[in-house]
Write a protein that holds these residues in place. Sequence first.
Motif, PDB file in Angstrom:
ATOM      1  N   ASN A  19      49.098  34.634  32.740  1.00  0.00           N
ATOM      2  CA  ASN A  19      49.367  35.611  31.576  1.00  0.00           C
ATOM      3  C   ASN A  19      48.980  36.894  32.033  1.00  0.00           C
ATOM      4  O   ASN A  19      49.946  38.198  31.843  1.00  0.00           O
ATOM      5  CB  ASN A  19      48.943  35.454  30.294  1.00  0.00           C
ATOM      6  N   VAL A  20      47.797  37.413  32.390  1.00  0.00           N
ATOM      7  CA  VAL A  20      47.337  38.675  32.863  1.00  0.00           C
ATOM      8  C   VAL A  20      48.149  39.079  34.027  1.00  0.00           C
ATOM      9  O   VAL A  20      48.604  40.161  34.088  1.00  0.00           O
ATOM     10  CB  VAL A  20      46.031  38.579  33.028  1.00  0.00           C
ATOM     11  N   LEU A  45      43.842  30.499  48.640  1.00  0.00           N
ATOM     12  CA  LEU A  45      45.135  29.954  48.239  1.00  0.00           C
ATOM     13  C   LEU A  45      45.583  30.756  47.050  1.00  0.00           C
ATOM     14  O   LEU A  45      46.747  30.900  47.067  1.00  0.00           O
ATOM     15  CB  LEU A  45      44.640  28.599  47.591  1.00  0.00           C
ATOM     16  N   LEU A  46      44.891  31.224  46.275  1.00  0.00           N
ATOM     17  CA  LEU A  46      45.254  31.783  44.918  1.00  0.00           C
ATOM     18  C   LEU A  46      45.165  33.550  45.035  1.00  0.00           C
ATOM     19  O   LEU A  46      46.016  34.005  44.267  1.00  0.00           O
ATOM     20  CB  LEU A  46      44.453  31.471  43.769  1.00  0.00           C
ATOM     21  N   ARG A  47      44.520  33.829  46.048  1.00  0.00           N
ATOM     22  CA  ARG A  47      44.652  35.500  46.242  1.00  0.00           C
ATOM     23  C   ARG A  47      44.933  35.910  47.529  1.00  0.00           C
ATOM     24  O   ARG A  47      44.921  37.247  47.747  1.00  0.00           O
ATOM     25  CB  ARG A  47      43.139  35.999  45.653  1.00  0.00           C
ATOM     26  N   GLY A  48      45.215  35.128  48.403  1.00  0.00           N
ATOM     27  CA  GLY A  48      45.044  35.495  49.949  1.00  0.00           C
ATOM     28  C   GLY A  48      46.496  35.638  50.085  1.00  0.00           C
ATOM     29  O   GLY A  48      47.408  35.684  49.160  1.00  0.00           O
ATOM     30  N   GLY A  55      40.355  38.227  33.070  1.00  0.00           N
ATOM     31  CA  GLY A  55      40.108  39.713  33.447  1.00  0.00           C
ATOM     32  C   GLY A  55      39.298  39.546  34.874  1.00  0.00           C
ATOM     33  O   GLY A  55      39.623  40.366  35.726  1.00  0.00           O
ATOM     34  N   ILE A  56      38.275  38.868  34.812  1.00  0.00           N
ATOM     35  CA  ILE A  56      37.360  38.689  35.853  1.00  0.00           C
ATOM     36  C   ILE A  56      38.129  37.964  37.175  1.00  0.00           C
ATOM     37  O   ILE A  56      38.150  38.691  38.367  1.00  0.00           O
ATOM     38  CB  ILE A  56      36.268  37.620  35.753  1.00  0.00           C
ATOM     39  N   LEU A  57      38.948  37.197  36.827  1.00  0.00           N
ATOM     40  CA  LEU A  57      39.732  36.479  37.968  1.00  0.00           C
ATOM     41  C   LEU A  57      40.738  37.451  38.628  1.00  0.00           C
ATOM     42  O   LEU A  57      41.008  37.353  39.976  1.00  0.00           O
ATOM     43  CB  LEU A  57      40.467  35.252  37.607  1.00  0.00           C
ATOM     44  N   LYS A  58      41.115  38.364  37.758  1.00  0.00           N
ATOM     45  CA  LYS A  58      42.209  39.295  38.347  1.00  0.00           C
ATOM     46  C   LYS A  58      41.572  40.458  38.945  1.00  0.00           C
ATOM     47  O   LYS A  58      42.132  40.763  40.136  1.00  0.00           O
ATOM     48  CB  LYS A  58      43.065  39.860  37.144  1.00  0.00           C
TER      49      LYS A  58
END
Length: 188
Positions: free
Chosen positions: A71-72, A34-37, A167-170
């Motif tokens: 934000n990132v 959902l958030l990165r696909g 940063g990890i999530l990005k």
Amino acid sequence: MPYIPLDENLPGITGLLNYRQDTALPIRQLTQILLRGESTLTEGERELIATVVSNGNDCQFCTNAHTAAANVLLGETETAEKVKNDPDNAPVSEKMKYLLEIARQTQVSGKNVTSALVDKARNAGVTDLEIHDTVLIAALFSLYNRYVDGLASVTPTDPAFYDRLAGILKSSGYLPSPNRYAALNPEV
């Protein structure tokens, strides 16, 4: 203090996902999709949906984490703050304003998403898939918010923690990996 024993180095949902990894995997996989696909919405826009839902549910950990991630991904801090506090004047498209309103209404109750709201969103160019994914993201983050707060997970107050998490999530998304959260500990 959490209601169950959690790794003290993994606050918020990170410790909960680590506590029960068999249930964490499908949750992480759905979040990654959902958030990165693949989507017509940017990753930053999808993080804004997670942000407004978490803010509406008053989940400080998730609000801080997804505000930092937005934000990132957006490369600035104004948009996330505005969608939380002054959505009518937020620097997002009309289409995105409708999606954020659908998310807010889902956060309150799925029944608050009305055909009139969906019609207005469609008239602003929102697709059926975007409506679907927005409702699903909002429902999923309502689950996360209740999971984090319902087990009294630790909520860091240091903004630097959330910047590290963003940063990890990005860079890594939401799927598990070895030493995934090593960067959360500033002493490492």
